[in-house]
Design a protein around this motif. Structure first.
Motif, PDB file in Angstrom:
ATOM      1  N   ARG A   1      46.237  51.055  87.475  1.00 25.94           N
ATOM      2  CA  ARG A   1      45.508  50.398  88.555  1.00 25.94           C
ATOM      3  C   ARG A   1      44.806  49.110  88.101  1.00 25.94           C
ATOM      4  N   GLY A   2      44.686  48.912  86.795  1.00 25.46           N
ATOM      5  CA  GLY A   2      44.004  47.725  86.292  1.00 25.46           C
ATOM      6  C   GLY A   2      42.518  47.935  86.096  1.00 25.46           C
ATOM      7  N   GLU A   3      42.063  49.201  86.154  1.00 28.93           N
ATOM      8  CA  GLU A   3      40.639  49.507  86.031  1.00 28.93           C
ATOM      9  C   GLU A   3      40.257  49.890  84.607  1.00 28.93           C
ATOM     10  N   VAL A   4      41.212  49.914  83.692  1.00 28.18           N
ATOM     11  CA  VAL A   4      40.968  50.331  82.318  1.00 28.18           C
ATOM     12  C   VAL A   4      41.869  49.517  81.394  1.00 28.18           C
ATOM     13  N   ASP A   5      41.386  49.279  80.168  1.00 24.05           N
ATOM     14  CA  ASP A   5      42.164  48.489  79.199  1.00 24.05           C
ATOM     15  C   ASP A   5      42.801  49.351  78.117  1.00 24.05           C
ATOM     16  N   VAL A   6      42.202  50.498  77.814  1.00 27.45           N
ATOM     17  CA  VAL A   6      42.713  51.402  76.783  1.00 27.45           C
ATOM     18  C   VAL A   6      42.646  52.836  77.288  1.00 27.45           C
ATOM     19  N   VAL A   7      43.781  53.533  77.259  1.00 23.23           N
ATOM     20  CA  VAL A   7      43.834  54.948  77.617  1.00 23.23           C
ATOM     21  C   VAL A   7      44.141  55.739  76.355  1.00 23.23           C
TER      22      VAL A   7
END
Length: 351
Positions: free
Chosen positions: A224-230
Motif C-alpha cells: 500500500r505504500g504505508e511501510v518501507d521495511v517489512v
C-alpha cells in the motif's frame, strides 16, 4: 574515486552468458565508474563482449566452465565451490578481488556458498534474503527474510529490522524508514511470543536507530505504500512474496483474457492501452530485480534466474548502489550504536 569491482557469475540464470553480459553492459551505462570481473567460460564471454565495447574495456575475465545446476543440492554445490563460476565469483569477494558478487544461479547454493566463504557479520546470527517490491505509494518496500531462515526468534527479527532499515535508507532515500513486523493483526497482543518480544525490543531501540517503528503490518498492507521495511521469518516471507507475485500474474492474465473476449473488449483494450502498459511495467519483476543476502561480510545479490537483460541490469545497479553507499559499514554502525543490549533476548530467555 576508486570503487571495488563487481564479480558477475556469467554462467548463472536460464540464458546464461548472453543475458548476464548484456545486463552488466546496461548497468555500466548508469554506473560507469565500476569495473567488472566476469566469471565463466572465457571464449563465450569474449564473444558476448564483442557487442558491448563499453563493458569490455572495464572488465576482466576469470575462466570457469563448471556451472552449478539449477536443481543441484547446496551440499553438492559446496564441494565444487572452488571450481564453479558461482563459487569463484563469491571467492573473489572473500579475497578482496571484488567488492560484491551477482548471480542468477541456484539460490540455495548461492546462500550456502556465501555463508561459508564470507561468514556473518559480528552481531548478526543469520543472514537474511531481502528483496524490493513495488507499492501504490512513492516508495518501494524492502522485505526480509524471504526464505533463508524458516524459523526465527525475536533476536533474529530485531537483527533483520536493523539490516532492512540500513538497506532501505540506501534504496528509498528515507532517513528514517518505516519498519514493521509482518503479523496476523495490528493489535499489540496479536502474533507469537517472539513477534511480541521483537516488537517490544524494536520500540525501545528505535530511538537509538535511524528508523520509525510502530508495531505490525498485515499482509494486505505490504504494497500500500504505508511501510518501507517489512520484517518476518523466511517461511512466512516466502509465502507472502509468492502470494503477491501470484496475485499480480492472476490480475494480468485476467485482464488479458477479458480484453480478448469480444470485439468490444478489444476496442476497450486499445483505448486503455496506455494504462495497461503502465500496469505491466509496474508489475514486471525485471524492474524490481535483485535480492540481497544481508548480514554477510560482503555484498551478494541474487538475480531472478529468468530475468531479462534489463532485469540483470537492475540487479547489478542495486549492487552498485550498495557498494557506493557502503551497506556493510552502515549495518555495522547501527549494531554498534545499539550496543547489543536489545539483541540478546529471545522469547525463551524472557520467560
Amino acid at each position: 574515486m576508486s570503487l571495488p569491482r563487481i564479480a558477475v557469475d556469467a554462467m548463472g540464470g536460464d540464458e546464461g552468458v548472453r543475458v548476464m553480459v548484456e545486463g552488466a553492459a546496461l548497468a555500466r551505462r548508469r554506473h560507469d565508474r565500476f569495473k567488472f570481473l566476469l566469471v565463466g567460460d572465457e571464449e563465450r564471454i569474449k564473444s558476448a563482449l564483442d557487442a558491448h565495447p563499453n563493458l569490455r574495456a572495464a572488465s576482466e575475465i576469470l575462466h570457469s566452465t563448471d556451472v552449478v545446476a539449477g536443481d543441484e543440492k547446496p551440499t553438492q554445490a559446496l564441494r565444487r565451490a572452488k571450481t564453479t563460476s558461482m563459487g569463484m565469483a563469491i571467492n573473489a569477494v572473500k579475497q578482496g578481488d571484488a567488492g560484491a558478487a551477482v548471480s542468477a544461479g541456484n539460490t540455495g547454493a548461492l546462500m550456502a556458498m556465501s555463508k561459508l566463504a564470507l561468514r556473518t557479520m559480528p552481531g548478526i546470527d543469520r543472514p537474511a534474503l531481502s528483496a524490493i517490491m513495488p507499492t501504490l505509494g512513492d516508495n518501494d518496500v524492502v522485505m526480509l527474510d524471504l526464505g533463508a531462515n524458516t524459523e526465527c526468534d525475536a533476536r533474529n527479527l530485531v537483527q533483520f529490522a536493523i539490516m532492512g532499515a540500513a538497506y532501505a535508507r540506501i534504496i528509498t532515500g528515507r532517513d528514517n524508514p518505516r519498519v514493521r513486523l509482518l503479523n496476523i493483526g495490528s493489535e499489540d497482543n496479536k502474533g507469537t511470543e517472539d513477534l511480541q518480544l521483537a516488537s517490544a525490543q524494536l520500540k525501545e531501540a528505535a530511538a537509538s536507530l535511524a528508523m520509525s517503528f510502530d508495531g505490525y503490518v498485515e499482509a494486505d498492507k505490504i504494497n500500500r505504500g504505508e511501510v518501507d521495511v517489512v520484517v518476518t521469518d523466511g517461511f512466512s516471507g516466502n509465502i507472502a512474496l509468492k502470494g503477491i507475485e501470484g496475485t499480480a500474474r492472476f490480475v494480468a492474465d485476467l485482464l488479458r483474457r477479458s480484453f480478448a473476449s469480444s470485439l468490444r473488449s478489444k476496442f476497450g483494450f486499445l483505448v486503455s492501452r496506455p494504462a495497461t502498459e503502465l500496469l505491466k511495467h509496474h508489475l514486471d519483476p525485471n524492474n524490481h530485480n535483485g535480492a540481497v543476502f544481508l548480514g554477510l561480510n560482503g555484498v551478494v545479490v541474487k538475480s531472478h534466474g529468468s530475468a531479462s537483460a534489463i532485469g540483470v541490469a537492475n540487479a547489478v545497479a542495486v549492487t552498485a548502489r550498495l557498494l557506493e553507499n557502503d551497506l556493510t559499514k552502515r549495518i555495522a554502525a547501527d549494531l554498534d550504536r545499539l550496543g547489543g543490549s536489545h539483541l540478546g533476548r529471545t522469547a525463551k530467555a524472557a520467560e
